[in-house]
Write a protein that holds these residues in place. Structure first.
Motif, PDB file in Angstrom:
ATOM      1  N   THR A   1       0.867  -1.186   0.000  1.00 56.85           N
ATOM      2  CA  THR A   1       0.000   0.000   0.000  1.00 56.85           C
ATOM      3  C   THR A   1       0.904   1.237   0.000  1.00 56.85           C
ATOM      4  O   THR A   1       1.735   1.403   0.894  1.00 56.85           O
ATOM      5  CB  THR A   1      -0.909   0.034   1.234  1.00 56.85           C
TER       6      THR A   1
ATOM      7  N   SER B   1       1.075   5.020   0.454  1.00 62.78           N
ATOM      8  CA  SER B   1       0.228   5.991   1.167  1.00 62.78           C
ATOM      9  C   SER B   1       0.010   7.272   0.355  1.00 62.78           C
ATOM     10  O   SER B   1       0.931   7.762  -0.314  1.00 62.78           O
ATOM     11  CB  SER B   1       0.873   6.335   2.511  1.00 62.78           C
TER      12      SER B   1
ATOM     13  N   ASP C   1      -4.548   6.559  -1.720  1.00 63.08           N
ATOM     14  CA  ASP C   1      -3.768   5.377  -1.388  1.00 63.08           C
ATOM     15  C   ASP C   1      -3.802   4.422  -2.576  1.00 63.08           C
ATOM     16  O   ASP C   1      -4.869   4.176  -3.154  1.00 63.08           O
ATOM     17  CB  ASP C   1      -4.339   4.670  -0.162  1.00 63.08           C
TER      18      ASP C   1
ATOM     19  N   ASN D   1       9.006  -0.837   0.786  1.00 63.94           N
ATOM     20  CA  ASN D   1       7.619  -0.867   1.260  1.00 63.94           C
ATOM     21  C   ASN D   1       7.400   0.169   2.366  1.00 63.94           C
ATOM     22  O   ASN D   1       6.412   0.920   2.349  1.00 63.94           O
ATOM     23  CB  ASN D   1       7.295  -2.277   1.751  1.00 63.94           C
TER      24      ASN D   1
ATOM     25  N   GLY E   1       5.219   3.840   2.292  1.00 61.78           N
ATOM     26  CA  GLY E   1       4.008   3.758   3.103  1.00 61.78           C
ATOM     27  C   GLY E   1       3.765   5.015   3.928  1.00 61.78           C
ATOM     28  O   GLY E   1       4.157   6.125   3.550  1.00 61.78           O
ATOM     29  N   ASP E   2       3.139   4.809   5.070  1.00 62.36           N
ATOM     30  CA  ASP E   2       2.785   5.905   5.967  1.00 62.36           C
ATOM     31  C   ASP E   2       4.053   6.638   6.409  1.00 62.36           C
ATOM     32  O   ASP E   2       4.963   6.032   6.989  1.00 62.36           O
ATOM     33  CB  ASP E   2       2.055   5.329   7.178  1.00 62.36           C
TER      34      ASP E   2
END
Length: 974
Positions: free
Chosen positions: A389, A391, A402, A478, A482-483
């Motif tokens: 995912t 972000s 997203d 990753n 991401g966040d």
């Protein structure tokens, strides 16, 4: 079970001794043998040491003169040019980073040179040095089942004997297709310095070598010392027109969708100018959705952030990446070796010897900057990539949403980004080989008969380290995508920009995602042997000869990938550790029985019988017999035939190899091709497999997982040869012919239970055609229909069968005022080859077909003409490879380079290479020989191969494109 195996082995040993020793004792009063001790020699193909046994089996011998005529500096390159050789790894394969791991579960021997005989695979050829087994290769990518001939310096070679016949009864496992026995230099007086220099006509691929040899003999001893250094420089794919693009004649169509500007395939939710409403599933019952398949213009860079949708364009063929610009046609290799052997005559009937070798190979493979594929279509099998995912809070994400691979709200299909900022992938191998052997040998007189015996022990080790620069940590990628809060809490993490184009991945970003990866592997072989040979007793036609012996071998091997790889964080080809060991005890016996001498049957008729019992700690016992007839009809005509059973024990890598991955070029019959050609698979079956209509194959490289199988059984084989040697008196001793020999051999090999994985393309095609779980189990697909998992395991396949003919002519002309000429013409005709899977699947490899970077030409031919006049010498050699046919890769069918688009096939035209060499010997010291030569004199390019993985040609069959190679040699004896 072990007790039973030991008991069986003991009985076999006792049997061999009972067959020989009592008869030896009873032979004390027998008449002496015809052949004297000086006449007794041992040749490859028999353990009996007698001069008249030499021609019993078809053995091809490459003398030192033959070797020097090639202008080559590698034993592997030399034997790969034999007409009976098949496709095998060599330094023209840019292996690491492109092929992943071998589908045989034993790794890829990057930088190694192997030998294949009869197209049965290099792991089915036994390599000996002075009759003792050589350790299998380690190249830091697995536990190999083949021998790396680049671990044996050419400087120590006196000659190479090649037996192209099954010989398990004489030498044990692995000798299914034949035996290569490298005989080292021993009786050498004085010194020798050999300097070699060569390069390709394009000014690259420079090769330099220095060989040193020195020897001395006394009344009771002899000593030989040798040293060798070889330095081979690279040739880049970009420097040849044929290899400058992924598929010759197709431009960027075969290029990668992972580009420096990135490719982004997702559902944005809201349509835009570059992501319009599209009916992605061709289902009229569902409304169209916004769909993106976009990139930024080639070469554009957005260091301050890319604006969506204004800075984006639709992704087309013109946006694909040409990875060939970074690849190698010839990989650099630097080899240094030291060798010595000492022999001391303890008495007139006994001598002792010791020999040792150390060799270092440093080689390099290089591939394009490593691609980063993310999303369900990535198909890597790594959850950090496939289930990512990205972000919306990532400061570089221009889409404002997203990007989710799976689960609720899934909208991501594929992101491909080629971080050129991190540089090319470079794989550096350091391979060290050590060998030490010692033994006693001598003669034993019993009555009036003499027996030759030897006891030997040897230890050898091959260990390798591979260091990989330019790869990535997919776990850290990753996190960095991401966040941002998670990234901020992770030491060293910097949010990653994969959206802004080339140059936007900063050194700080690279520091977090780009590690140095180090892998190690090692193999050890310990062996002890004892042999005795001689005449047992006389019968009506002469003495019955025998050889018998015992052998113990112990194998150990391991492969240890980098901890990053073991943890599953490596972005490249995944693998896990492998380790294992086994041992074997063996006993053999061989007889030569004279059936007739000088009667109505001709000069002589001999029957040979041999058998070996092998007891393996992994699977138990195996007995292999061999039978042969040698009929000397007259002085000018010899007929011979052999029948042998053989076997090959599964190797450590095949038994214990952990899961690893090979990235293979596959055409998915359910998907639209890269050039938008329609799918060839049955639509209903493709729908049943979860493929939506209109799905496109975005990447032709499919990750295929393979691995070892501890339940494998040995391969078994049957081999048959028959032929004749004809030396007509009419063509001997005349004004135009000193001697002419014709040699013809028919061969047939049949292997049952061959250890192999079913061909991946065949498995995929059969799955789509039949929906049979036998083929479809292990193949999984993503929500958009592309393959995201392909499990292709090793098993004992059904069978491999091959047959053909060798036909050779050897003609020596009398010496005249024009000099002395010698003509050699050797040919191999392959008339049949078929591999069948355990469930009856016919594999695609067959005669006249190019498949999987290997070929089986129906005719290969080598001819050479040697000339000598005084101190001058010259040679002209011709190498011919007959026409082949391949399946055009799906996206190449509509290009002119695919010669038969209607049938979807491409013809690889017959290819002929010409090599020339001239030399002069100066009478200075013990002789100074100067030689100059050109290989591939007419600069013949290999035929274009569309199905081959790299560089547009088959590197195991042909010379490199732009391959005119010039060389010089100076050889001084003193």
């Amino acid at each position: 079970m072990n007790t039973l195996r030991r008991r069986t082995l003991t009985q076999a040993v006792q049997l061999s001794l009972l067959l020989s020793l009592p008869v030896v004792a009873s032979a004390q009063d027998a008449a002496p043998a015809d052949a004297t001790t000086l006449d007794r020699v041992q040749v490859t193909g028999t353990r009996i040491k007698r001069a008249d046994i030499e021609s019993q089996t078809p053995v091809q011998t490459l003398t030192r003169e033959d070797i020097e005529r090639t202008g080559l500096t590698s034993i592997g390159d030399i034997v790969q040019e034999l007409t009976g050789s098949g496709s095998a790894l060599n330094t023209k394969f840019n292996s690491s980073g492109n092929f992943g791991f071998s589908p045989n579960g034993d790794g890829v021997g990057a930088g190694s040179a192997q030998v294949d005989l009869r197209n049965l695979g290099s792991k089915r050829v036994l390599v000996l040095v002075d009759g003792m087994r050589w350790v299998n290769e380690s190249s830091a990518s697995g536990v190999g089942a083949s021998t790396d001939l680049n671990t044996i310096p050419l400087a120590l070679v006196e000659r190479i004997e090649v037996l192209e016949d099954g010989a398990s009864s004489l030498y044990g496992s692995d000798a299914i297709a034949g035996v290569v026995n490298i005989i080292t230099r021993r009786n050498f007086e004085g010194g020798q310095v050999t300097l070699n220099y060569g390069e390709y006509g394009e000014g690259d691929g420079e090769q330099k070598s220095v060989d040193l040899a020195w020897g001395m003999s006394t009344e009771r001893s002899n000593l030989f010392l040798g040293a060798s250094y070889v330095d081979q420089e690279p040739v880049f794919s970009r420097d040849r027109e044929q290899s400058a693009f992924p598929k010759p004649g197709t431009g960027l169509t075969g290029g990668s969708s992972a580009t420096p500007n990135g490719r982004f395939i997702f559902f944005p939710g809201t349509p835009s100018t570059v992501c319009p409403l599209t009916d992605t599933d061709s289902n009229p019952a569902t409304p169209p959705v916004a769909f993106c398949n976009i990139t930024t213009p080639n070469g554009s860079s957005f260091p301050n952030g890319v604006n969506y949708p204004n800075d984006f364009i639709g992704f087309t063929t013109a946006n694909r990446f040409n990875f060939s610009q970074f690849n190698l046609l010839m990989t650099p290799s630097e080899r240094a070796g030291l060798f010595g052997q000492y022999r001391f005559h303890i008495s007139d009937s006994m001598s002792a010897y010791a020999k040792a070798l150390v060799n270092r190979r440093e080689s390099v493979n290089q591939a394009a900057p490593e691609p980063i594929f993310l999303g369900p279509d990535a198909g890597t099998g790594n959850p950090f990539a496939d289930d990512i995912t990205i972000s919306r809070l990532n400061p570089f994400n221009p889409f404002g949403i997203d990007l989710i691979s799976s689960g609720p709200g899934a909208n991501l299909v594929l992101i491909g980004r080629r971080p050129v900022e991190g540089g090319a992938r470079v794989f550096e191998q350091k391979v060290d080989t050590q060998y030490f052997g010692t033994g006693l040998e001598g003669t034993l007189d019993i009555g009036e008969r003499q027996y030759i015996w030897d006891v030997n022990a040897a230890f050898s080790r091959n260990e390798a380290e591979q260091t990989n620069f330019g790869s990535y940590n997919i776990r850290n990628i990753n996190i960095a995508l991401g966040d941002p809060a998670v990234c901020a809490a992770t030491p060293g993490c910097t949010p990653l920009n994969i959206f802004g184009g080339p140059g936007t991945i900063t050194p700080a970003m690279l520091a977090f995602i780009q590690p140095i990866v180090r892998d190690r592997s090692e193999q050890k072989l310990t062996q002890v042997t004892a042999n005795i040979s001689g005449d047992l007793f006389n019968i009506w036609a002469g003495p019955v000869s025998f050889a018998t012996g015992l052998e113990h071998r112990s194998y150990e091997g391991f492969y240890q990938p980098d901890p990053l790889t073991v943890a599953g964080f490596y972005n490249g080809v995944p693998s896990l550790p492998t380790s294992g060991e086994y041992d074997v005890n063996e006993a053999y016996v061989e007889f030569n029985v004279p059936l007739a001498r000088n009667n109505f049957l001709g000069k002589s008729l001999d029957l040979s019988l041999a058998g070996r019992y092998s007891d393996y700690s992994t699977f138990g016992g195996q007995f292999t017999p061999k039978y042969g007839l040698r009929w000397q009809v007259a002085d000018e005509l010899l007929l011979r035939a052999t029948f042998a059973e053989g076997f090959r024990a599964p190797s450590i890598g095949e038994l214990y190899g952990s899961d690893s991955r090979a990235d293979l070029e596959l055409n998915d019959p359910c998907l639209i091709g890269l050039d938008l050609t329609p799918p060839s698979g049955n639509p209903a079956n493709c729908a049943a497999l979860g493929v939506p209509a209109g799905a496109i194959q975005t990447n032709s490289q499919i990750s295929v997982t393979t691995g070892g199988n501890p339940n494998l059984e040995p391969e078994t084989a049957r081999s048959f040869t028959a032929g004749f040697v004809f030396s007509p008196n009419l063509l001997s001793g005349t004004r135009w012919s000193d001697r002419m020999d014709f040699e013809v051999t028919y061969y047939r090999h049949a292997i049952e239970g061959a250890v192999q994985a079913i061909d991946a393309q065949t498995q995929l095609d059969l799955c789509v055609q039949t929906l049979d779980p036998l083929y479809c189990n292990g193949i999984t697909r993503s929500s958009v229909g592309s393959i995201n998992g392909f499990n292709n395991r090793l098993t004992n396949l059904g069978s491999i069968k091959t047959e053909g003919w060798d036909a050779d002519v050897f003609w020596t002309l009398p010496e005249t005022s024009l000099g002395r000429f010698k003509f050699t013409w050797q040919n191999t005709f392959v008339t049949g080859y078929e591999a069948v899977g355990a469930a009856g699947q016919v594999q695609p490899r067959t005669v006249g077909v190019e498949v999987n970077d290997s070929a089986i030409p129906d005719w290969t031919s080598n001819a050479s003409l040697d000339w000598k006049l005084g101190n001058f010498n010259a040679a002209w050699s011709v190498r011919h490879i007959s026409e082949l046919e391949e399946q055009c890769v799906q996206f190449t069918v509509n290009f002119p380079v695919c010669s038969n688009p209607v049938e979807g096939t491409n013809t690889l035209e017959a290819t002929t290479y010409h090599d020339v060499q001239v030399g002069y010997q100066f009478d200075w010291m013990k002789g100074l020989q100067l030689t100059a030569g050109v290989n591939n004199l007419f600069d013949t390019d290999p035929p274009i191969c569309l199905s081959c993985s790299l560089n547009g040609y088959d590197a195991s069959t042909y010379d490199i494109p732009g391959g005119r190679f010039f060389y010089m040699r100076a050889n001084l004896r003193f």
